[in-house]
Design a protein around this motif. Structure first.
Motif, PDB file in Angstrom:
ATOM      1  N   ARG A   1      -9.629  -1.740  -1.572  1.00 24.47           N
ATOM      2  CA  ARG A   1      -8.262  -1.255  -1.741  1.00 24.47           C
ATOM      3  C   ARG A   1      -8.030   0.120  -1.134  1.00 24.47           C
ATOM      4  O   ARG A   1      -6.885   0.583  -1.053  1.00 24.47           O
ATOM      5  CB  ARG A   1      -7.902  -1.244  -3.229  1.00 24.47           C
TER       6      ARG A   1
ATOM      7  N   ALA B   1      -4.222   0.426  -1.454  1.00 26.32           N
ATOM      8  CA  ALA B   1      -3.489  -0.801  -1.758  1.00 26.32           C
ATOM      9  C   ALA B   1      -3.320  -0.950  -3.264  1.00 26.32           C
ATOM     10  O   ALA B   1      -4.216  -0.627  -4.040  1.00 26.32           O
ATOM     11  CB  ALA B   1      -4.236  -2.022  -1.202  1.00 26.32           C
TER      12      ALA B   1
ATOM     13  N   ALA C   1       0.842  -1.192   0.000  1.00 31.90           N
ATOM     14  CA  ALA C   1       0.000   0.000   0.000  1.00 31.90           C
ATOM     15  C   ALA C   1       0.878   1.243   0.000  1.00 31.90           C
ATOM     16  O   ALA C   1       2.053   1.205   0.374  1.00 31.90           O
ATOM     17  CB  ALA C   1      -0.934  -0.005   1.202  1.00 31.90           C
TER      18      ALA C   1
END
Length: 415
Positions: free
Chosen positions: A388, A414, A47
């Motif tokens: 994400r 991410a 990330a």
């Protein structure tokens, strides 16, 4: 676009706020000057963090602009404005360097991969000298404890205004965005950094990332690549908007309000085009719109009425019904089916609901008495649905605001 790269600390080149009625000061009780950790259920993949900050001019961050620094230093006098305390030099610890140092800011937040800046306020002709100085400042050690290693070295890409007919005030020192990226991150993940052909005021920079790090087979990656957009949106006013090429009155955009609506459409179409090419988009910056009642203190600006039309236009072009309801966003009486919609997710509202946190703080009055959330990050719905987007935050303290009238904010995504 002007592009500056370095791998050393040397200089290697590779409008005032509107007054509103003063209300009672209001600030969020949640600690906001420290990064909030993502939950343990977050995806366990690489990330990175994107910080964004409207700095209201680069001069206060450069050592050569002594006259501007002198203003902020001398604002402690008895005849200083009511909020002068937040223009003082904030206390700094070891390694944090000068108070208005962008490298100190990066160090304080553990060297984020990306920093978007808005309102550089650099005249096109001054770009080479000032941007080289900025790059040097970004990569000069703060002190003996600061090791300028690969994960503490930054690149700089800037988009400056080149519209001589619409960027005339303050000697052309207006607008402009800067994209700062950590060198190791950029080398591994970034395919290209570009501007857009539909803007000449220095308002948009696009980072197109690779679907996989350099050297890895992109076919092995199951997630979509990202496109990061650094945006400083048009502020709607009744001032005339002129054709950038001729200077004549623009046939379809008579005022800056009209240009703001056109900017919304063009930015939305840019995002939709990136999605059609297979990207998920992350848009961060100053959008110059407060979406709904929770985004204004003491209240939303509603006069003149065109501000409401601008707000509804933004909300219906970038967000669908679900997100607009979640944000309590004003959509007016417009028929959303008549407009293409990005159907994006306002990350702060999706994460924290109707919590009141602001990004613009007026220079006039007490801290928190007149403020708005006009800076934000919104993302492709698929990026959000895929889990994400790990976390986000607004650094709403006078210390983080520094010499600007906006505070920084951040998002963790991410890959």
């Amino acid at each position: 676009m002007a592009r500056w790269h370095t791998t050393t600390s040397n200089k290697e080149v590779s409008p005032p706020p509107l007054k509103r009625k003063r209300g009672q000061a209001l600030d969020s009780p949640r600690a906001s000057s420290t990064l909030q950790q993502p939950s343990s259920s977050s995806p366990s993949r690489y990330a990175f963090r994107v910080f964004s900050w409207n700095i209201n001019g680069i001069n206060t961050f450069l050592s050569s602009t002594l006259s501007t620094r002198k203003f902020f230093t001398e604002s402690t006098k008895t005849d200083a404005p009511p909020n002068a305390y937040r223009l003082h030099k904030p206390p700094e610890q070891a390694l944090l360097g000068e108070p208005y140092s962008l490298r100190a800011f990066l160090a304080r937040h553990d060297w984020p991969e990306v920093l978007f800046l808005q309102e550089l306020k650099i005249k096109l002709q001054d770009g080479p000298a000032l941007l080289s100085e900025l790059l040097s400042a970004l990569n000069t050690p703060l002190n003996a404890a600061d090791n300028v290693s690969d994960h503490r070295t930054y690149t700089l890409d800037a988009v400056l205004p080149r519209d001589k007919h619409n960027v005339k005030a303050f000697g052309g020192r207006m607008y402009g965005v800067g994209t700062i990226m950590r060198a190791d991150f950029a080398r591994k993940w970034v395919a290209t950094v570009r501007e857009v052909d539909w803007d000449t005021e220095g308002r948009v920079s696009v980072v197109e990332m690779r679907g996989a790090p350099e050297g890895q087979d992109e076919n092995e990656l199951t997630t979509k690549p990202l496109a990061l957009l650094n945006v400083y949106a048009v502020n709607g006013t009744t001032q005339p908007y002129r054709c950038p090429l001729t200077g004549d009155t623009h046939p379809s955009c008579l005022t800056r309000h009209d240009r703001k609506l056109a900017f919304h459409s063009l930015l939305r179409d840019e995002c939709l085009s990136l999605e059609a090419r297979g990207f998920c988009v992350v848009v961060a910056g100053d959008v110059n719109v407060a979406r709904g009642p929770a985004d204004g203190q003491p209240h939303l600006r509603t006069l003149p009425e065109q501000h409401c039309l601008d707000r509804a236009d933004f909300n219906t072009k970038f967000f669908g019904e679900e997100d607009n309801k979640r944000a309590g966003a004003y959509v007016g009486t417009q028929d959303e089916t008549n407009e293409k919609c990005l159907d994006a997710v306002d990350v702060f509202r999706a994460k924290y609901g109707m919590e009141k946190r602001y990004t613009y703080y007026s220079y006039y009055g007490e801290w928190g008495s007149s403020c708005d959330r006009v800076d934000m990050v919104f993302v492709s719905k698929q990026l959000w649905d895929d889990g994400r987007v790990l976390d986000t935050g607004i650094l709403n303290t006078p210390q983080e605001c520094g010499p600007s009238d906006h505070v920084p904010f951040w998002v963790k995504v991410a890959l």
